[in-house]
Design an enzyme around this catalytic site. Structure first.
Site, PDB file in Angstrom:
ATOM      1  N   HIS A  62     -18.893 -43.327   4.610  1.00 48.89           N
ATOM      2  CA  HIS A  62     -18.849 -41.732   4.926  1.00 48.89           C
ATOM      3  C   HIS A  62     -19.913 -41.232   3.967  1.00 48.89           C
ATOM      4  O   HIS A  62     -19.830 -41.056   3.091  1.00 48.89           O
ATOM      5  CB  HIS A  62     -17.497 -41.314   4.439  1.00 48.89           C
ATOM      6  CG  HIS A  62     -17.168 -40.015   4.893  1.00 48.89           C
ATOM      7  ND1 HIS A  62     -16.268 -39.534   5.625  1.00 48.89           N
ATOM      8  CD2 HIS A  62     -17.770 -38.856   4.406  1.00 48.89           C
ATOM      9  CE1 HIS A  62     -16.290 -38.212   5.714  1.00 48.89           C
ATOM     10  NE2 HIS A  62     -16.953 -37.702   5.222  1.00 48.89           N
TER      11      HIS A  62
ATOM     12  N   HIS B 149     -23.117 -37.917   4.805  1.00 50.59           N
ATOM     13  CA  HIS B 149     -23.601 -36.972   5.607  1.00 50.59           C
ATOM     14  C   HIS B 149     -24.980 -36.960   5.310  1.00 50.59           C
ATOM     15  O   HIS B 149     -25.809 -36.121   4.726  1.00 50.59           O
ATOM     16  CB  HIS B 149     -23.257 -35.560   5.154  1.00 50.59           C
ATOM     17  CG  HIS B 149     -21.676 -35.188   5.373  1.00 50.59           C
ATOM     18  ND1 HIS B 149     -21.098 -34.697   6.668  1.00 50.59           N
ATOM     19  CD2 HIS B 149     -20.505 -35.840   4.847  1.00 50.59           C
ATOM     20  CE1 HIS B 149     -19.734 -34.877   6.479  1.00 50.59           C
ATOM     21  NE2 HIS B 149     -19.448 -35.302   5.460  1.00 50.59           N
TER      22      HIS B 149
ATOM     23  N   GLN C  64     -18.967 -29.646  12.471  1.00 55.24           N
ATOM     24  CA  GLN C  64     -18.903 -29.133  11.125  1.00 55.24           C
ATOM     25  C   GLN C  64     -18.227 -27.711  11.385  1.00 55.24           C
ATOM     26  O   GLN C  64     -17.430 -27.244  10.499  1.00 55.24           O
ATOM     27  CB  GLN C  64     -20.288 -28.820  10.475  1.00 55.24           C
ATOM     28  CG  GLN C  64     -20.191 -27.925   9.391  1.00 55.24           C
ATOM     29  CD  GLN C  64     -19.912 -28.738   7.928  1.00 55.24           C
ATOM     30  OE1 GLN C  64     -20.636 -29.622   7.616  1.00 55.24           O
ATOM     31  NE2 GLN C  64     -18.626 -28.457   7.419  1.00 55.24           N
TER      32      GLN C  64
ATOM     33  N   GLU D  62      -9.090 -31.970   5.029  1.00 56.53           N
ATOM     34  CA  GLU D  62      -9.982 -32.004   3.503  1.00 56.53           C
ATOM     35  C   GLU D  62      -9.333 -30.589   2.884  1.00 56.53           C
ATOM     36  O   GLU D  62     -10.419 -29.546   3.052  1.00 56.53           O
ATOM     37  CB  GLU D  62     -11.040 -32.143   4.039  1.00 56.53           C
ATOM     38  CG  GLU D  62     -12.002 -32.236   2.364  1.00 56.53           C
ATOM     39  CD  GLU D  62     -13.611 -32.137   2.704  1.00 56.53           C
ATOM     40  OE1 GLU D  62     -14.097 -32.213   4.062  1.00 56.53           O
ATOM     41  OE2 GLU D  62     -14.207 -32.528   1.723  1.00 56.53           O
TER      42      GLU D  62
ATOM     43  N   TRP E 196     -22.911 -29.374  -1.394  1.00 54.98           N
ATOM     44  CA  TRP E 196     -21.774 -29.441  -1.779  1.00 54.98           C
ATOM     45  C   TRP E 196     -21.509 -30.381  -3.017  1.00 54.98           C
ATOM     46  O   TRP E 196     -20.549 -30.298  -3.845  1.00 54.98           O
ATOM     47  CB  TRP E 196     -20.911 -30.136  -0.823  1.00 54.98           C
ATOM     48  CG  TRP E 196     -20.553 -29.300   0.346  1.00 54.98           C
ATOM     49  CD1 TRP E 196     -19.727 -28.200   0.585  1.00 54.98           C
ATOM     50  CD2 TRP E 196     -21.508 -29.155   1.979  1.00 54.98           C
ATOM     51  NE1 TRP E 196     -20.021 -27.441   1.819  1.00 54.98           N
ATOM     52  CE2 TRP E 196     -21.064 -28.167   2.535  1.00 54.98           C
ATOM     53  CE3 TRP E 196     -22.559 -29.964   2.124  1.00 54.98           C
ATOM     54  CZ2 TRP E 196     -21.613 -27.967   3.491  1.00 54.98           C
ATOM     55  CZ3 TRP E 196     -23.131 -29.774   3.334  1.00 54.98           C
ATOM     56  CH2 TRP E 196     -22.706 -28.634   4.112  1.00 54.98           C
TER      57      TRP E 196
HETATM   58 FE   FE2 Z   1     -17.329 -35.673   4.642  1.00 54.24          FE
END
Ligand code: FE2
Length: 422
Positions: A55, A57, A150, A211, A313
């Site tokens: 996982h 991005h 997203q 999430e 992030w």
């Molecule tokens: Fe993610």
């Protein structure tokens, strides 16, 4: 005479040291009498199969500070900053950033990567760049691409059409973000849409699910139900699932049983979620991780993901799954003796199963893909976030490291320090 012998290897899960032979790209039996063109003495260092990143991005890596910093560090400011950065995205921009990170990952021993790619872009610039890069790096790093909406599937104008276009363009996996849709009903429908699309094209599913710290966010149950109804067990992954942390235990008990029944794979992302969750708490601040131990006790396959490398992030990281595992030791309270070994499985064999990596593992006759850590045990590898001194792919060296030497001057005498117990 074979090509290579790695002597005194401490193969993960085994106590005794062994010799590993490599010939024509394949692992072969070796003993004291075997001769080879090249011999490397590992001196008892830990050897594992390749690390697997389930996982990340990749389309957002290395964009931290662009076009402006995330001052609060929050998820929401990160989304706002990313929305500005995404306007400048180009095919070349994505490829050049990802090429750099793939090299960092390979240096850490990662050879299989699943990347979410934002497809809320009418031109699908990032996906096109990564589909081409997937071909370029094949055989060195195996890349799986997730069509990741997203901004949502139903809540984003043209979202459903873009998801289908992304799949037709070559996405390997169908994603989703149900907790971000406008309503609970839209969230349910988005999961059903994603699973139907994957089913139609024979693809896997990996959904960003729940999430949030909102204990009313309950879309993993929809994923489990759809997986059971469609007979897609083993092909579906739920990522993040941080709301599970905040569910009441009676609901969590029922949910975890259904997750096990559905055969879902789970991915927890300790780095990002440790800084992004609990932002509305004034104290005590919730850790915001999914229920790793309870899931594992129920027999569910749980993996560790890195999620972000230097993006809006999460400003830190260099793509090393071992760093994420180190953080989970603490935030998941996984410092027990057997748990330390389980953490290594959560960055190797567990994600290999989730991604469906074929012929994975160290065994005679298997492809000689392996990683050597500068540490004698799983616990020491975690403790030191130990460098990977050697990485083989198909028997060939694809990465190596010369660990730093530390010296102290103690009472006028120079002494070497290894950080290992004598
Ligand atoms: Fe993610």
């Amino acid at each position: 005479m074979i090509d290579l012998i790695l002597r005194n290897a401490r193969v993960t899960g085994q106590d005794a040291l062994t010799d590993l032979g490599v010939d024509q790209g394949v692992i072969v039996a070796a003993d004291a009498g075997t001769t080879a063109a090249e011999t490397i003495d590992l001196g008892g260092r830990l050897v594992t199969p390749p690390l697997v990143e389930p996982h990340i991005h990749l389309d957002a890596v290395l964009t931290v500070g662009q076009p402006r910093p995330n001052v609060s560090g929050s998820l929401f400011e990160g989304i706002a900053v990313w929305a500005e950065r995404v306007a400048d995205l180009t095919y070349e921009d994505v490829q050049s950033r990802v090429r750099q990170i793939l090299r960092w990952q390979l240096a850490c021993g990662v050879q299989h990567v699943r990347s979410h790619v934002d497809v809320c872009d009418p031109q699908l610039r990032a996906l096109r760049a990564l589909v081409d890069l997937r071909d370029e790096v094949r055989g060195l790093i195996d890349l799986q691409l997730v069509a990741f909406p997203q901004q949502g599937i139903l809540g984003f104008d043209g979202g459903q059409e873009l998801m289908r276009e992304a799949v037709e363009l070559g996405a390997d996996v169908v994603g989703g973000i149900p907790h971000y849709e406008l309503t609970r009903e839209d969230g349910v429908e988005s999961v059903q849409f994603a699973m139907a699309l994957a089913d139609e094209f024979g693809l896997q599913v990996d959904i960003h699910c729940d999430e949030t710290d909102d204990d009313h966010s309950r879309f993993v149950e929809v994923m489990a139900a759809e997986t059971i109804r469609r007979g897609m067990s083993g092909r579906v992954t739920a990522s993040h699932t941080t709301a599970m942390h905040s569910y009441n235990s009676a609901y969590a008990y029922r949910l975890i049983n259904n997750i096990a029944r559905a055969g879902l794979h789970m991915v927890t992302n300790p780095l990002d979620n440790s800084v992004l969750q609990g932002r509305f708490d004034t104290g005590p601040i919730r850790r915001g991780h999914t229920r790793v131990k309870q899931l594992q006790e129920a027999g569910v396959n749980v993996c560790i993901g890195h999620d972000s490398v230097m993006d809006p992030w999460y400003p830190l990281g260099y793509g090393d799954p071992l760093q994420a595992a180190f953080v989970l030791v603490h935030l998941g309270q996984m410092s027990g003796d057997a748990e330390l070994i389980r953490l290594i499985e959560m960055i190797t064999t567990n994600p290999a199963a989730a991604l469906g990596v074929p012929d994975y593992g160290l065994r005679a006759g298997g492809q000689a893909d392996l990683v050597v850590f500068d540490a004698p045990s799983e616990a020491d590898a975690l403790r030191l976030v130990a460098p990977r001194t050697l990485v083989l792919r198909g028997g060939k060296v694809v990465a190596r490291a010369t660990p730093a030497q530390h010296t102290v001057i103690w009472d006028g005498t120079e002494e070497q320090v290894t950080f290992l117990r004598r």
